[in-house]
Scaffold this active site. Structure first.
Site, PDB file in Angstrom:
ATOM      1  N   HIS A  75       0.858  -1.179   0.000  1.00  0.00           N
ATOM      2  CA  HIS A  75       0.000   0.000   0.000  1.00  0.00           C
ATOM      3  C   HIS A  75       0.895   1.229   0.000  1.00  0.00           C
ATOM      4  O   HIS A  75       1.718   1.396   0.901  1.00  0.00           O
ATOM      5  CB  HIS A  75      -0.908   0.019   1.241  1.00  0.00           C
ATOM      6  CG  HIS A  75      -2.057  -0.943   1.141  1.00  0.00           C
ATOM      7  ND1 HIS A  75      -3.185  -0.825   1.906  1.00  0.00           N
ATOM      8  CD2 HIS A  75      -2.255  -2.036   0.345  1.00  0.00           C
ATOM      9  CE1 HIS A  75      -4.037  -1.806   1.599  1.00  0.00           C
ATOM     10  NE2 HIS A  75      -3.487  -2.552   0.660  1.00  0.00           N
ATOM     11  N   TYR A 204      -8.803   5.568   8.011  1.00  0.00           N
ATOM     12  CA  TYR A 204      -8.962   5.836   9.445  1.00  0.00           C
ATOM     13  C   TYR A 204      -9.951   6.997   9.556  1.00  0.00           C
ATOM     14  O   TYR A 204      -9.733   8.047   8.948  1.00  0.00           O
ATOM     15  CB  TYR A 204      -7.638   6.254  10.075  1.00  0.00           C
ATOM     16  CG  TYR A 204      -6.577   5.165  10.153  1.00  0.00           C
ATOM     17  CD1 TYR A 204      -5.849   4.790   9.026  1.00  0.00           C
ATOM     18  CD2 TYR A 204      -6.292   4.534  11.361  1.00  0.00           C
ATOM     19  CE1 TYR A 204      -4.863   3.799   9.098  1.00  0.00           C
ATOM     20  CE2 TYR A 204      -5.305   3.546  11.444  1.00  0.00           C
ATOM     21  CZ  TYR A 204      -4.610   3.188  10.307  1.00  0.00           C
ATOM     22  OH  TYR A 204      -3.644   2.204  10.385  1.00  0.00           O
ATOM     23  N   PRO A 296      -3.678  -0.365  18.779  1.00  0.00           N
ATOM     24  CA  PRO A 296      -3.537  -0.779  17.368  1.00  0.00           C
ATOM     25  C   PRO A 296      -3.609   0.372  16.367  1.00  0.00           C
ATOM     26  O   PRO A 296      -3.366   0.175  15.188  1.00  0.00           O
ATOM     27  CB  PRO A 296      -4.694  -1.753  17.182  1.00  0.00           C
ATOM     28  CG  PRO A 296      -5.678  -1.386  18.224  1.00  0.00           C
ATOM     29  CD  PRO A 296      -4.900  -0.870  19.384  1.00  0.00           C
ATOM     30  N   LYS A 300       1.429  -1.019  14.957  1.00  0.00           N
ATOM     31  CA  LYS A 300       2.841  -1.241  15.309  1.00  0.00           C
ATOM     32  C   LYS A 300       3.098  -2.536  16.090  1.00  0.00           C
ATOM     33  O   LYS A 300       4.262  -2.889  16.304  1.00  0.00           O
ATOM     34  CB  LYS A 300       3.356  -0.053  16.148  1.00  0.00           C
ATOM     35  CG  LYS A 300       3.478   1.240  15.364  1.00  0.00           C
ATOM     36  CD  LYS A 300       4.418   1.086  14.181  1.00  0.00           C
ATOM     37  CE  LYS A 300       4.414   2.319  13.291  1.00  0.00           C
ATOM     38  NZ  LYS A 300       5.007   2.038  11.974  1.00  0.00           N
ATOM     39  N   TYR A 394       4.622   5.914  10.100  1.00  0.00           N
ATOM     40  CA  TYR A 394       3.708   4.828   9.758  1.00  0.00           C
ATOM     41  C   TYR A 394       4.454   3.721   8.995  1.00  0.00           C
ATOM     42  O   TYR A 394       4.243   2.535   9.247  1.00  0.00           O
ATOM     43  CB  TYR A 394       2.554   5.369   8.907  1.00  0.00           C
ATOM     44  CG  TYR A 394       1.378   4.411   8.773  1.00  0.00           C
ATOM     45  CD1 TYR A 394       1.286   3.537   7.689  1.00  0.00           C
ATOM     46  CD2 TYR A 394       0.373   4.363   9.732  1.00  0.00           C
ATOM     47  CE1 TYR A 394       0.223   2.658   7.565  1.00  0.00           C
ATOM     48  CE2 TYR A 394      -0.702   3.488   9.611  1.00  0.00           C
ATOM     49  CZ  TYR A 394      -0.776   2.642   8.528  1.00  0.00           C
ATOM     50  OH  TYR A 394      -1.829   1.756   8.415  1.00  0.00           O
TER      51      TYR A 394
HETATM   52  C1  PHB Z   1      -5.951  -4.437  10.649  1.00  0.00           C
HETATM   53  O1  PHB Z   1      -5.968  -4.637   9.408  1.00  0.00           O
HETATM   54  O2  PHB Z   1      -6.371  -5.287  11.469  1.00  0.00           O
HETATM   55  C2  PHB Z   1      -5.387  -3.135  11.159  1.00  0.00           C
HETATM   56  C3  PHB Z   1      -4.787  -2.264  10.254  1.00  0.00           C
HETATM   57  C4  PHB Z   1      -4.272  -1.058  10.724  1.00  0.00           C
HETATM   58  C5  PHB Z   1      -4.364  -0.739  12.068  1.00  0.00           C
HETATM   59  C6  PHB Z   1      -4.952  -1.633  12.975  1.00  0.00           C
HETATM   60  C7  PHB Z   1      -5.468  -2.840  12.519  1.00  0.00           C
HETATM   61  O3  PHB Z   1      -3.871   0.452  12.512  1.00  0.00           O
END
Ligand code: PHB
Ligand code: APR
Length: 402
Positions: A75, A204, A296, A300, A394
């Site tokens: 990505h 997000y 989450p 990380k 990130y």
């Molecule tokens: C996930 O795909 O489970 C996931 C992706 C990004 C995050 C947290 C969880 O920041």
């Protein structure tokens, strides 16, 4: 009582233990893994799926990246939707070429398990009464019960890869460790479904109703999250309730594209920032979730485990190749630098993207905090320098030199 001997005893067959075991075995450093549950149970855990380049490279070094290369997707960016405005964080441009790999942690674990089986390395699954002995001596050992038989595993070093609830961190005397913790006043309700993702990249979402995240595992499997109250229960959420609320938090065009379907898994996880210092005691080394936990929000958890593994692996190689038999004494000091950077980034992203309205503080205080955080997010999203700060962290800061 059966006595066994190895060079490195590894407690825990999650991603940390399996990756460390594979790297060591490839270098001819003998190791045995002791795991509390079955392999099937380990694979049944639903976890995140964003891999930094450092982990991608480490899996390649371990010779365990074939399926990831075939089925994973890089990505080049992700979106932050902030009260209806949308900002794409262009990772590739802002970091001069870096990206993240989208490939489920469960698949990483499956690949590592298969690789360990292929080299016939020893793993004692479904072990109980695991106990660490004499970690602060030159002759540490791990005792455990397996298939009703008692074992003592004599070793040079012990890698505590047994997660937040494991035995390793608890084996360090209180006077020899300091624990740092921040609990968040909300949880994440996650849902996994065999439905096509709502977008090609992660979104997000910060909304008045709370945080949401649209993620994925493949082109046909999606992973979604909703911020919920800590007191909320998964049984309060039917699939229909989940999809309705998600549509209210996603940007409108995404909500209109959303394909819903039955949940394969649905659960609520609390959010926590946690670090244990130091990450070692004598010849016991804490790795991954055994040493630290991140909320989450910054994706990380697995990536920090990977950088711990890389650090410990390279130091153990220096010990066993004779170049520096005291190398492992530097593990905690090296690992903690990157740990705290990831902890701070995950804490910062969590503060910026969640609604703290129902935090257990008076409303004036929480509203003031809200204003600060909205302004912080607004500042970082509306200028390239700010977006570069987010992108650089990130994709993952460079691994520390050992
Ligand atoms: C996930 O795909 O489970 C996931 C992706 C990004 C995050 C947290 C969880 O920041
Ligand atoms: N004895 C043996 N094994 C144990 C014990 C014990 N006393 N306690 C726990 N374990 C095992 C668990 O069953 C688990 O399989 O240790 C393993 C730890 O794995 P994880 O919790 O996945 O931790 P880690 O390998 O560090 O991976 C970190 O996994 O939990 C996610 O978000 C986390 O992505 C991060 C990654």
């Amino acid at each position: 009582m059966q006595t066994l001997t190895t060079q490195v005893a590894i407690i825990g067959a999650g991603p940390s233990g399996l990756l460390l075991g594979q790297l060591l075995a490839n270098k001819g450093i003998d190791n045995i893994i002791i795991e509390r549950v079955s392999g099937e149970y380990v694979l049944g855990r639903i976890r995140a799926g964003i891999l930094e380049q450092g982990l991608v490279d480490l899996l390649a070094e371990a010779g365990v990246d074939e399926r990831m290369k075939q089925q994973g997707h890089f990505h080049d960016g992700f979106e932050i939707a902030h009260y209806g405005k949308r900002f794409r964080i262009d990772l590739k441009t802002l970091t001069e070429g870096s990206a993240v790999m989208c490939y489920g942690q469960t698949e990483v674990t499956r690949d590592l398990m298969q690789a360990r089986e292929n080299i016939a390395a020893t793993t004692y699954y479904e072990s109980s009464d695991v106990q660490i002995n004499d970690a602060d001596s030159d002759t540490p050992s791990v005792s455990f019960t397996h298939n009703g038989e008692q074992f003592t595993l004599n070793c040079d070093y012990i890698a505590g890869c047994d997660g937040f609830h494991g035995v390793s961190r608890k084996s360090i005397p209180d006077e020899n460790k300091t624990e740092f913790e921040r609990l968040y006043p909300f949880g994440w309700l996650g849902l996994l479904s065999d439905t096509p993702p709502v977008a090609n990249e992660l979104i997000y979402c910060k909304t008045e109703r709370g945080f949401a995240l649209a993620s994925m595992r493949s082109n046909t499997r999606s992973r979604y999250y909703l911020q919920v109250r800590l007191t909320d229960k998964v049984e309060n959420w039917s699939d229909a309730d989940f999809w309705d609320e998600l549509k209210k938090r996603l940007p409108q065009d995404a909500a209109e594209r959303l394909v819903t379907g039955p949940s394969l898994e649905k659960s609520i996880a609390p959010l926590r920032s946690f670090v244990c210092e130091p990450m070692q005691y004598g010849r016991l080394f804490l790795v991954g979730d055994a040493a630290h936990i991140v909320p989450p929000t910054g994706a990380k958890g697995l990536n920090l485990a990977a950088s711990d593994v890389a650090t410990l692996f390279r130091l153990l190689c220096q010990v066993y190749d004779g170049s520096d038999d005291a190398a492992v004494e530097r593990y905690s000091q090296i690992a903690l630098k990157r740990v705290w950077h990831a902890e701070r980034f995950s804490w910062w992203m969590s503060n910026m993207l969640h609604e703290f309205k129902d935090e257990q503080v008076d409303s004036q205080t929480s509203q003031t905090f809200e204003r600060f955080m909205n302004s912080e997010l607004d500042f970082y999203l509306n200028n390239e320098a700010g977006q570069t700060v987010i992108a650089t962290q990130y994709v993952g800061l460079p691994y520390e030199k050992v």
